[in-house]
Design an enzyme around this catalytic site. Sequence first.
Site, PDB file in Angstrom:
ATOM      1  N   GLU A 268      35.224  -2.093  26.815  1.00 31.37           N
ATOM      2  CA  GLU A 268      34.410  -0.861  26.781  1.00 31.37           C
ATOM      3  C   GLU A 268      34.366  -0.283  25.365  1.00 31.37           C
ATOM      4  O   GLU A 268      34.422   0.931  25.156  1.00 31.37           O
ATOM      5  CB  GLU A 268      34.893   0.142  27.815  1.00 31.37           C
ATOM      6  CG  GLU A 268      34.785  -0.486  29.198  1.00 31.37           C
ATOM      7  CD  GLU A 268      34.521   0.461  30.326  1.00 31.37           C
ATOM      8  OE1 GLU A 268      33.982   1.544  30.079  1.00 31.37           O
ATOM      9  OE2 GLU A 268      34.841   0.091  31.465  1.00 31.37           O
TER      10      GLU A 268
ATOM     11  N   LEU B  70      26.341  -6.149  30.242  1.00 35.08           N
ATOM     12  CA  LEU B  70      25.841  -5.822  28.899  1.00 35.08           C
ATOM     13  C   LEU B  70      26.226  -6.925  27.910  1.00 35.08           C
ATOM     14  O   LEU B  70      25.380  -7.476  27.214  1.00 35.08           O
ATOM     15  CB  LEU B  70      26.429  -4.473  28.447  1.00 35.08           C
ATOM     16  CG  LEU B  70      26.118  -4.038  27.010  1.00 35.08           C
ATOM     17  CD1 LEU B  70      24.652  -3.635  26.879  1.00 35.08           C
ATOM     18  CD2 LEU B  70      27.005  -2.855  26.579  1.00 35.08           C
TER      19      LEU B  70
ATOM     20  N   PHE C 108      28.561  -4.336  35.775  1.00 37.25           N
ATOM     21  CA  PHE C 108      27.726  -3.912  34.647  1.00 37.25           C
ATOM     22  C   PHE C 108      27.578  -5.093  33.703  1.00 37.25           C
ATOM     23  O   PHE C 108      28.587  -5.633  33.241  1.00 37.25           O
ATOM     24  CB  PHE C 108      28.447  -2.739  33.957  1.00 37.25           C
ATOM     25  CG  PHE C 108      27.792  -2.169  32.732  1.00 37.25           C
ATOM     26  CD1 PHE C 108      26.552  -1.558  32.810  1.00 37.25           C
ATOM     27  CD2 PHE C 108      28.449  -2.199  31.505  1.00 37.25           C
ATOM     28  CE1 PHE C 108      25.969  -0.989  31.685  1.00 37.25           C
ATOM     29  CE2 PHE C 108      27.888  -1.631  30.374  1.00 37.25           C
ATOM     30  CZ  PHE C 108      26.641  -1.021  30.463  1.00 37.25           C
TER      31      PHE C 108
ATOM     32  N   THR D 106      33.491  -7.507  34.334  1.00 37.94           N
ATOM     33  CA  THR D 106      34.496  -7.030  35.286  1.00 37.94           C
ATOM     34  C   THR D 106      33.880  -6.904  36.684  1.00 37.94           C
ATOM     35  O   THR D 106      32.745  -6.459  36.820  1.00 37.94           O
ATOM     36  CB  THR D 106      35.038  -5.663  34.819  1.00 37.94           C
ATOM     37  OG1 THR D 106      35.546  -5.820  33.506  1.00 37.94           O
ATOM     38  CG2 THR D 106      36.149  -5.152  35.730  1.00 37.94           C
TER      39      THR D 106
ATOM     40  N   THR E 238      35.748  -1.960  21.439  1.00 34.41           N
ATOM     41  CA  THR E 238      37.050  -2.162  20.792  1.00 34.41           C
ATOM     42  C   THR E 238      37.465  -0.849  20.120  1.00 34.41           C
ATOM     43  O   THR E 238      36.621   0.028  19.878  1.00 34.41           O
ATOM     44  CB  THR E 238      36.954  -3.248  19.703  1.00 34.41           C
ATOM     45  OG1 THR E 238      36.019  -2.783  18.713  1.00 34.41           O
ATOM     46  CG2 THR E 238      36.492  -4.588  20.257  1.00 34.41           C
TER      47      THR E 238
HETATM   48  N1  CAA Z   1      24.313   8.235  23.964  1.00 34.06           N
HETATM   49  C1  CAA Z   1      22.973   8.233  23.872  1.00 34.06           C
HETATM   50  N2  CAA Z   1      22.309   7.529  22.918  1.00 34.06           N
HETATM   51  C2  CAA Z   1      23.049   6.803  22.065  1.00 34.06           C
HETATM   52  C3  CAA Z   1      24.453   6.759  22.120  1.00 34.06           C
HETATM   53  C4  CAA Z   1      25.084   7.514  23.112  1.00 34.06           C
HETATM   54  N3  CAA Z   1      26.406   7.530  23.237  1.00 34.06           N
HETATM   55  N4  CAA Z   1      24.902   5.940  21.149  1.00 34.06           N
HETATM   56  C5  CAA Z   1      23.827   5.496  20.489  1.00 34.06           C
HETATM   57  N5  CAA Z   1      22.703   6.013  21.058  1.00 34.06           N
HETATM   58  C6  CAA Z   1      21.324   5.804  20.645  1.00 34.06           C
HETATM   59  C7  CAA Z   1      21.114   6.325  19.227  1.00 34.06           C
HETATM   60  O1  CAA Z   1      20.740   7.676  19.232  1.00 34.06           O
HETATM   61  C8  CAA Z   1      20.000   5.435  18.747  1.00 34.06           C
HETATM   62  O2  CAA Z   1      18.768   5.914  19.223  1.00 34.06           O
HETATM   63  P1  CAA Z   1      17.401   5.678  18.368  1.00 34.06           P
HETATM   64  O3  CAA Z   1      17.276   4.187  18.159  1.00 34.06           O
HETATM   65  O4  CAA Z   1      16.355   6.232  19.260  1.00 34.06           O
HETATM   66  O5  CAA Z   1      17.595   6.404  17.086  1.00 34.06           O
HETATM   67  C9  CAA Z   1      20.261   4.113  19.445  1.00 34.06           C
HETATM   68  O6  CAA Z   1      21.077   4.409  20.572  1.00 34.06           O
HETATM   69  C10 CAA Z   1      20.989   3.134  18.555  1.00 34.06           C
HETATM   70  O7  CAA Z   1      22.137   3.782  18.062  1.00 34.06           O
HETATM   71  P2  CAA Z   1      22.979   3.126  16.891  1.00 34.06           P
HETATM   72  O8  CAA Z   1      22.066   2.802  15.756  1.00 34.06           O
HETATM   73  O9  CAA Z   1      24.160   3.995  16.630  1.00 34.06           O
HETATM   74  O10 CAA Z   1      23.408   1.769  17.604  1.00 34.06           O
HETATM   75  P3  CAA Z   1      24.109   0.502  17.022  1.00 34.06           P
HETATM   76  O11 CAA Z   1      23.275  -0.682  17.344  1.00 34.06           O
HETATM   77  O12 CAA Z   1      24.528   0.700  15.602  1.00 34.06           O
HETATM   78  O13 CAA Z   1      25.412   0.394  17.965  1.00 34.06           O
HETATM   79  C11 CAA Z   1      27.617   0.964  18.704  1.00 34.06           C
HETATM   80  C12 CAA Z   1      26.284   1.440  18.120  1.00 34.06           C
HETATM   81  C13 CAA Z   1      28.456   2.211  18.827  1.00 34.06           C
HETATM   82  C14 CAA Z   1      28.318  -0.022  17.801  1.00 34.06           C
HETATM   83  C15 CAA Z   1      27.336   0.353  20.096  1.00 34.06           C
HETATM   84  O14 CAA Z   1      26.656  -0.880  19.984  1.00 34.06           O
HETATM   85  C16 CAA Z   1      28.589   0.153  20.907  1.00 34.06           C
HETATM   86  O15 CAA Z   1      29.043   1.060  21.583  1.00 34.06           O
HETATM   87  N6  CAA Z   1      29.152  -1.073  20.869  1.00 34.06           N
HETATM   88  C17 CAA Z   1      30.280  -1.427  21.722  1.00 34.06           C
HETATM   89  C18 CAA Z   1      29.779  -2.027  23.002  1.00 34.06           C
HETATM   90  C19 CAA Z   1      30.750  -1.885  24.117  1.00 34.06           C
HETATM   91  O16 CAA Z   1      31.406  -0.869  24.296  1.00 34.06           O
HETATM   92  N7  CAA Z   1      30.799  -2.903  24.951  1.00 34.06           N
HETATM   93  C20 CAA Z   1      31.626  -2.867  26.116  1.00 34.06           C
HETATM   94  C21 CAA Z   1      31.043  -3.731  27.170  1.00 34.06           C
HETATM   95  S1  CAA Z   1      31.365  -3.240  28.795  1.00 34.06           S
HETATM   96  C22 CAA Z   1      32.969  -3.606  29.107  1.00 34.06           C
HETATM   97  O17 CAA Z   1      33.765  -3.902  28.280  1.00 34.06           O
HETATM   98  C23 CAA Z   1      33.289  -3.433  30.543  1.00 34.06           C
HETATM   99  C24 CAA Z   1      34.548  -3.956  31.044  1.00 34.06           C
HETATM  100  O18 CAA Z   1      34.904  -5.101  30.904  1.00 34.06           O
HETATM  101  C25 CAA Z   1      35.360  -3.097  31.915  1.00 34.06           C
END
Ligand code: CAA
Length: 559
Positions: free
Chosen positions: A363, A125, A123, A158, A365
């Site tokens: 995934e 991102l 994945f 990952t 913090t």
């Molecule tokens: N489900 C569906 N839609 C969602 C959602 C969800 N869980 N969360 C947000 N959205 C939608 C919102 O409804 C919004 O839609 P509209 O623009 O149409 O209104 C849009 O997404 C934007 O939402 P936010 O304004 O809340 O988004 P944001 O830019 O403020 O970010 C955040 C929110 C929670 C901080 C998000 O960016 C986030 O989760 N960040 C962390 C990223 C992350 O987890 N990265 C991990 C990478 S992968 C990894 O780590 C893998 C590995 O190594 C194993």
Amino acid sequence: MAYDLPKDLEEFRKVVRDFAEEKIKPIAYHLDQAKEFPKEIVKELGEMGIMGIPFSEQYGGAGLTNEHYAIAVEELSRVDAGVGVIVSAHTSLGTWGLNEWGSEEQKEKYLRPLLTGKSVGGFGLTEDNAGSDSAGTETTAVLEGDHYILNGKKIFITNAPEAQTYLVTAVTTPGKGNHGISMFIVDKDFEGFTFSEPYDKLGIRSSITAELHFKDVKVPKENLLGEEGKGFKYAMMILDGGRIGIASQALGIAQGAYESAKEYGLAREQFGQAIARMQHNTFVLADMATELKAARLLIYDAARKKDKHVPYGMDAAMAKLYASDLAEEITSKALQMYGGSGFIKGVDVERFYRDSKITQIYEGTNEIMRVVIGSYILPRVKKEKRERTKTKQSQVGDRKKKIFKGDPKEAAKNLVEALKADGFNFDNKDVDANGPILEAERVVVAGMGIGEDQNMELIKDLAKESGAVVSATRPAAQVRGYVPSDRYIGLSGTDFKGKLYIGVGVSGAMQHLKGIKDAGTIVVINNDESADFFENTDYGIVGDFHKVVPALIEEIKNA
Ligand code: CAA
């Protein structure tokens, strides 16, 4: 098990536990120390159906539930958290989205091999400027005829480069914020898709993690996943499920550490009694058992909600937050129970302790987990539109950023002229290449990009002609051995504060740049125009070092 599960789930747990105990436990320490991705184990997990647990049998899945999936990741991580995350990242991040939004053709082509374990999923991102703020994606996908052309870079991925297919986010419509981001299925074999050297990590070392590099990668139009502009939303939904996997991984690590500490505490006697019977330690173990049960309840609840198709994003975030903080705490206390013996390599609590930390970070913090939970428990407020700064910040102060491209001879000539105009001459050829770096006036540095060992000869020739000492980046020194380990430049190594730095095949990782922030003039030679170093340099040549370095040596001789 401290939790009353239906019989079939307990039987399933036993199958995974037996496999983990028999096949993984005996090699877990070796995999950790050797940083080895366990290909054979993954193959066997595929044959057992573990790589496709919560998916329909129609495409080769096991037709089981997310609770089964959580238990499998927990049981694998109880023995080896690296194997746990291979399965978790594959299932939740690399596969679930395909099952959810994939077309019939996409499912046949990509989902089936993933579910049967014939291929592994990844994945893409996270980027340099899109970590917690994942909507800050800068990778682009431009539609040209029948293909999207992908350019950019993903970090901390990952299962890369072992995975065959990656779900990758990229901007298709700039200026539309998260609504301009789309998701693509990108095959490892697409031309222009390359990987960095895998990272050397603190923990989960049997899992593999690398960067994805996209240079004009032609992704067929039919590899767009779902609809254009929905990629960010898909990524958020994918992560909601992924957090159940990471919570289960954390729970498995904590469970493994708890069991190990209990066993040791019962066997180890001091002051005439088993240390587990001393009230302080009994209380520590009692707290662990209680908290493990609480974490288990949170995780299975989130998994069940997912199975019932009711909203579970908050529950998954709570489970991940609680279980990962708990894993860090329990592994630390378990190591403490072992005393000095826990600090020595080869004891499982030492590995569990290192493995636990990442669960609080990836995934999302745990700070982001609280943001997510907060967004569910507080009334929603309208957000101000954020402007993101596109320009990358230099890590080495203000630099000229003059980059030469095209014909290597011409580029080398231009570089030497520019250096001469800055007051450099190349008269001194008698510098000891192995002299102290901290006191050196000039240095030539080899990065991983120079490839084969024998290419060091070119680096040494360039150093000789330019009157420089020879050094390398940390990975080039420690992984490839280009220079002794006490001669690399960077955050954990030595600084270079002299007048001229020339880096060859160096990408410009932050850790390296920290060691040259006080360098007078910085020059970099790299064939990847998008390398971070070009944002942090005075002069640069984009080109193949095999051609550029000899041309530069020639120009310096003439100068
Ligand atoms: N489900 C569906 N839609 C969602 C959602 C969800 N869980 N969360 C947000 N959205 C939608 C919102 O409804 C919004 O839609 P509209 O623009 O149409 O209104 C849009 O997404 C934007 O939402 P936010 O304004 O809340 O988004 P944001 O830019 O403020 O970010 C955040 C929110 C929670 C901080 C998000 O960016 C986030 O989760 N960040 C962390 C990223 C992350 O987890 N990265 C991990 C990478 S992968 C990894 O780590 C893998 C590995 O190594 C194993």
